[in-house]
Every structure is written in C-alpha cells, then in structure tokens.
Design an enzyme around this catalytic site. Structure first.
Site, PDB file in Angstrom:
ATOM      1  N   CYS A 114      22.040  -6.775 -30.295  1.00 51.01           N
ATOM      2  CA  CYS A 114      21.478  -6.806 -28.931  1.00 51.01           C
ATOM      3  C   CYS A 114      20.434  -7.906 -28.747  1.00 51.01           C
ATOM      4  O   CYS A 114      20.022  -8.197 -27.632  1.00 51.01           O
ATOM      5  CB  CYS A 114      20.871  -5.450 -28.599  1.00 51.01           C
ATOM      6  SG  CYS A 114      21.958  -4.097 -29.022  1.00 51.01           S
ATOM      7  N   HIS A 239      16.252  -5.916 -23.068  1.00 53.41           N
ATOM      8  CA  HIS A 239      17.566  -5.371 -23.376  1.00 53.41           C
ATOM      9  C   HIS A 239      17.690  -3.992 -22.721  1.00 53.41           C
ATOM     10  O   HIS A 239      16.799  -3.158 -22.840  1.00 53.41           O
ATOM     11  CB  HIS A 239      17.726  -5.283 -24.899  1.00 53.41           C
ATOM     12  CG  HIS A 239      18.913  -4.506 -25.328  1.00 53.41           C
ATOM     13  ND1 HIS A 239      20.153  -4.690 -24.763  1.00 53.41           N
ATOM     14  CD2 HIS A 239      19.057  -3.528 -26.260  1.00 53.41           C
ATOM     15  CE1 HIS A 239      21.012  -3.862 -25.326  1.00 53.41           C
ATOM     16  NE2 HIS A 239      20.375  -3.150 -26.232  1.00 53.41           N
ATOM     17  N   ASN A 269      24.518   0.215 -22.103  1.00 45.71           N
ATOM     18  CA  ASN A 269      24.034  -0.757 -23.085  1.00 45.71           C
ATOM     19  C   ASN A 269      25.186  -1.696 -23.445  1.00 45.71           C
ATOM     20  O   ASN A 269      26.161  -1.264 -24.061  1.00 45.71           O
ATOM     21  CB  ASN A 269      23.545   0.027 -24.314  1.00 45.71           C
ATOM     22  CG  ASN A 269      23.064  -0.868 -25.438  1.00 45.71           C
ATOM     23  OD1 ASN A 269      23.323  -2.077 -25.447  1.00 45.71           O
ATOM     24  ND2 ASN A 269      22.381  -0.285 -26.405  1.00 45.71           N
TER      25      ASN A 269
HETATM   26  N1  COA Z   1      25.432  15.095 -24.019  1.00 44.15           N
HETATM   27  C1  COA Z   1      24.871  16.305 -24.232  1.00 44.15           C
HETATM   28  N2  COA Z   1      24.184  16.592 -25.330  1.00 44.15           N
HETATM   29  C2  COA Z   1      24.037  15.633 -26.255  1.00 44.15           C
HETATM   30  C3  COA Z   1      24.583  14.352 -26.093  1.00 44.15           C
HETATM   31  C4  COA Z   1      25.301  14.095 -24.919  1.00 44.15           C
HETATM   32  N3  COA Z   1      25.868  12.902 -24.649  1.00 44.15           N
HETATM   33  N4  COA Z   1      24.268  13.597 -27.169  1.00 44.15           N
HETATM   34  C5  COA Z   1      23.543  14.372 -27.998  1.00 44.15           C
HETATM   35  N5  COA Z   1      23.414  15.593 -27.434  1.00 44.15           N
HETATM   36  C6  COA Z   1      22.704  16.768 -27.962  1.00 44.15           C
HETATM   37  C7  COA Z   1      22.552  16.715 -29.452  1.00 44.15           C
HETATM   38  O1  COA Z   1      23.713  17.218 -30.081  1.00 44.15           O
HETATM   39  C8  COA Z   1      21.357  17.623 -29.660  1.00 44.15           C
HETATM   40  O2  COA Z   1      21.795  18.953 -29.602  1.00 44.15           O
HETATM   41  P1  COA Z   1      21.169  20.073 -30.583  1.00 44.15           P
HETATM   42  O3  COA Z   1      19.712  20.101 -30.244  1.00 44.15           O
HETATM   43  O4  COA Z   1      21.909  21.272 -30.206  1.00 44.15           O
HETATM   44  O5  COA Z   1      21.428  19.561 -31.966  1.00 44.15           O
HETATM   45  C9  COA Z   1      20.511  17.387 -28.402  1.00 44.15           C
HETATM   46  O6  COA Z   1      21.382  16.775 -27.438  1.00 44.15           O
HETATM   47  C10 COA Z   1      19.331  16.484 -28.633  1.00 44.15           C
HETATM   48  O7  COA Z   1      19.782  15.360 -29.321  1.00 44.15           O
HETATM   49  P2  COA Z   1      18.772  14.285 -29.763  1.00 44.15           P
HETATM   50  O8  COA Z   1      19.487  13.308 -30.606  1.00 44.15           O
HETATM   51  O9  COA Z   1      17.534  14.946 -30.292  1.00 44.15           O
HETATM   52  O10 COA Z   1      18.417  13.634 -28.354  1.00 44.15           O
HETATM   53  P3  COA Z   1      17.310  12.575 -28.061  1.00 44.15           P
HETATM   54  O11 COA Z   1      16.285  13.177 -27.177  1.00 44.15           O
HETATM   55  O12 COA Z   1      16.844  11.839 -29.281  1.00 44.15           O
HETATM   56  O13 COA Z   1      18.137  11.525 -27.186  1.00 44.15           O
HETATM   57  C11 COA Z   1      19.170   9.408 -27.390  1.00 44.15           C
HETATM   58  C12 COA Z   1      19.225  10.866 -27.767  1.00 44.15           C
HETATM   59  C13 COA Z   1      20.329   8.677 -28.060  1.00 44.15           C
HETATM   60  C14 COA Z   1      19.317   9.286 -25.886  1.00 44.15           C
HETATM   61  C15 COA Z   1      17.799   8.824 -27.837  1.00 44.15           C
HETATM   62  O14 COA Z   1      17.588   9.127 -29.198  1.00 44.15           O
HETATM   63  C16 COA Z   1      17.703   7.372 -27.621  1.00 44.15           C
HETATM   64  O15 COA Z   1      17.630   6.921 -26.501  1.00 44.15           O
HETATM   65  N6  COA Z   1      17.677   6.560 -28.699  1.00 44.15           N
HETATM   66  C17 COA Z   1      17.723   5.127 -28.605  1.00 44.15           C
HETATM   67  C18 COA Z   1      19.158   4.742 -28.557  1.00 44.15           C
HETATM   68  C19 COA Z   1      19.373   3.325 -28.158  1.00 44.15           C
HETATM   69  O16 COA Z   1      18.937   2.928 -27.120  1.00 44.15           O
HETATM   70  N7  COA Z   1      20.082   2.590 -29.000  1.00 44.15           N
HETATM   71  C20 COA Z   1      20.484   1.277 -28.771  1.00 44.15           C
HETATM   72  C21 COA Z   1      19.379   0.340 -29.044  1.00 44.15           C
HETATM   73  S1  COA Z   1      19.986  -1.267 -29.097  1.00 44.15           S
END
Ligand code: COA
Length: 316
Positions: A114, A239, A269
């Site tokens: 990215c 980004h 993204n």
């Molecule tokens: N829909 C519904 N539930 C989902 C899901 C989706 N698409 N994806 C994950 N979940 C669930 C998980 O299974 C988890 O369930 P559980 O508590 O029963 O285990 C719950 O949601 C929470 O998951 P978690 O991973 O703790 O969520 P989070 O608050 O960390 O959010 C992201 C997840 C990916 C949105 C967040 O971590 C994030 O934005 N990270 C940065 C990612 C990014 O931008 N990457 C690219 C950078 S270049």
C-alpha cells in the site's frame, strides 16, 4: 538535488460494484458491521473483461493526457502493484507496449504494497534527477479481488480493485520532502504459506496499531524536512485502508478533519492504487488546484510506509 512535482493524474475503476449487502449474501457479515468498523460501503471488482493490466493502462493514458505531455516525453515508467497479471511481463511493460512509450526508458514494477505508489514516486525522482529525463509515469494498480478468500469475512470485506496514475516532472522548487521505511514482518500476507497460498491473510489488530502510529510519524517527518505542516497543505491524502485509522490519527494529532480526504466508502482498500485514485479524484473535483501543496502517506504490507510533501503543478 532537484525535486519533482505532479503534472497530471488519472484513474481507472472497474465496472462491477460490490456493496456490503452483496457480501452479506456470501459470508456472515452485515453492512452495519463493515461500515462502522471500516467506513467501507462498497468496492469495485474487475469483471471478466477487466484485468489489472487494463486498469493500469487506462489510468496511465488519462494521466499522460492530463499532464499535457506526449507519450514520448515519458522518461521512466514505474507501476506499483502486488497483484499484477503476470510475474513477467511486468505491468509497467504492458503499459509501455500498449501506450507505445519509448523503448529507451526504465520500465518496471515495484512492490511495496500500500506504500508502493509513493515508493514509486521517490524512485522515479531519484532516476530523473540522475538522468537527462524530465518526466516519469508512476502508476498504482491492484486487482486484489483475485487474492481474496471470499469465505473469510475478516479480509474479503476490506479490499477492492482499481488503478491510479500520475505524471511527475523535475522542478527546482525546493518545497518537496519524502520519507520511506520498512519493518519486515508477516502481519499482512499474500501469495504466502497457508491453506490457500494465494489469499490475503491479515492480523487486523496489529495492522491497526501499526497504521495509527506510523501515519503521524510520517507527517511529523515531512514537516521537519520541509517546514510545512498539515495546516499549510491543501489536502492530506492517506492510504484509504479504514476510516477509523484516519479518524484516530486526526484526533491524536488534533488536526483539521477537513484536510484529510476519505473515499474508502466507495472503493475499499485498493492497496497501491488507493493514494493515486484519491489524488485523481481531488484534482478532477477541483479540491486540489494548480500550485497547491499536498501531503500523501502510504502504509501497509511489508510492513512498509512512505510519505511525500509535493506540489501539484498542473498541466505543462
Ligand atoms: N463481519 C462480521 N463480523 C466480523 C467480520 C465481518 N466482516 N470480520 C470479523 N468479524 C468478527 C470477528 O470474527 C470477531 O468475532 P468474535 O468476537 O466472535 O471472535 C469480531 O468481529 C471482532 O473481530 P476483531 O478482529 O476483534 O475486530 P476489530 O475491531 O479488530 O476490527 C478490523 C477488525 C479488520 C476492521 C480492524 O482490525 C482493522 O481495521 N484493522 C486494520 C486493517 C487494515 O486496514 N488493513 C490494511 C492496512 S494496509
């Protein structure tokens, strides 16, 4: 040492819109979960007639047209990508042959995920400043849909396809600064080991933590190197991974939210394409005008990061 400025931009967006509700029919997710956690409401995927190459070519063509230059003026051609159609020929070579750019120019792909578009600009600047060439074409293009596991709700809702491009030119303008970095790790994996080696896998929480610390660091470094702060530039183009990442940074830096552009609601993204797509939107909707300064910040897989403070000079 000479610097570079932006002369023209372009973008190419695939035709297939995939909304959060569309994804909710495939995996156990919802528009509410995706939009509140990420700010993403839809993304575009290539249809059967579109490829990473076709997007890169369209974006590049528009950027050259917008710059007012001829294809023969282009002295370096770089494409940032992690999802090219082939390992070889590179996407940059496909662009060169289709647009009939000169054969006596360096033409290659860069993979810094990215951060790739900004790595590309800095590499092009180095090459232009050490040669007699004046202009470079830098493209960021991804077809991430082909790397997604559509059964993995934690990743398939985040990414989209697209391409953006810019023509840059050398300038004696001193108002330019850049910063590049990397901290090798496997927080984001694609084409790596795992149950399906082609899929994108990610440690979302680790990436969130990384992103929210590295964006302010890049902005601070650009400010120290150039003397220009967020308040001095027209826009900050980060980004577009996640709205919560950008909002967290705005709060932490006590910055003006109006300065930070966001379009992940429409594209998701798009990795290396994300910064140049946003840049082209801002130029074409009149938010960035000739002579304006802007900051751009990329971060992501590698882990890598990159920042640039650069002037949008407009058409030659
Ligand atoms: N829909 C519904 N539930 C989902 C899901 C989706 N698409 N994806 C994950 N979940 C669930 C998980 O299974 C988890 O369930 P559980 O508590 O029963 O285990 C719950 O949601 C929470 O998951 P978690 O991973 O703790 O969520 P989070 O608050 O960390 O959010 C992201 C997840 C990916 C949105 C967040 O971590 C994030 O934005 N990270 C940065 C990612 C990014 O931008 N990457 C690219 C950078 S270049």
């Amino acid at each position: 040492m000479k610097n570079v400025e932006i002369l023209g931009t372009g973008r190419a967006i695939p035709s297939k819109v995939v909304t959060n509700d569309d994804l909710a029919k495939i995996v156990d997710t919802s528009d509410e979960w995706i939009s509140t956690r990420t700010g993403i409401r839809q993304r575009y995927f290539c249809d059967e007639n579109e490829t990473a190459d076709s997007l890169a070519i369209e974006a590049a063509k528009k950027a050259i047209e917008a710059s007012g230059l001829s294809k023969d003026d282009i002295g370096v051609c770089i494409c940032a990508t992690l999802s090219g159609d082939y390992a070889t020929p590179s996407m940059a070579c496909m662009v060169q042959s289709t647009l009939q750019l000169r054969e006596d120019i360096a033409t290659f792909d860069v993979n810094a995920a990215c951060s790739g578009f900004l790595y590309g600009i800095e590499i092009a600047r180095g090459m232009l400043c050490c040669s007699g060439e004046k202009y470079a074409l830098v493209i960021g293009c991804e077809q991430l849909s082909k790397l997604l596991d559509m059964n993995d709700r934690s990743t398939c809702v985040l990414f989209g396809d697209g391409a953006g491009a810019a023509v840059i030119g050398v300038t004696d303008d001193a108002t330019y600064a850049s910063t590049l970095g990397a901290r090798g790790g496997q927080e984001i994996l694609a084409n790596g080991p795992g149950p399906d080696p082609s899929n994108i896998q990610m440690d979302g929480k680790a990436v969130f933590k990384f992103a929210t610390s590295i964006i302010p660091k890049c902005i601070d470094e650009l400010q120290k190197k150039s003397g220009f702060a967020v308040s001095d530039v027209s826009k900050v183009v980060c980004h577009q991974a996640n709205e919560r990442i950008i909002d967290f940074v705005i709060r932490r830096m006590k910055a003006d939210p109006e300065k930070f552009y966001k379009n992940m609601d429409r594209y998701g993204n798009t990795s290396a394409a994300s910064v140049p797509i946003a840049l082209d939107e801002l130029v074409r909707n009149g938010s960035i005008k000739d002579g304006d300064l802007l900051m751009m910040v990329g971060f992501g897989g590698g882990l890598t990061w990159a920042g640039a403070l650069i002037r949008y000079a407009g058409k030659k």
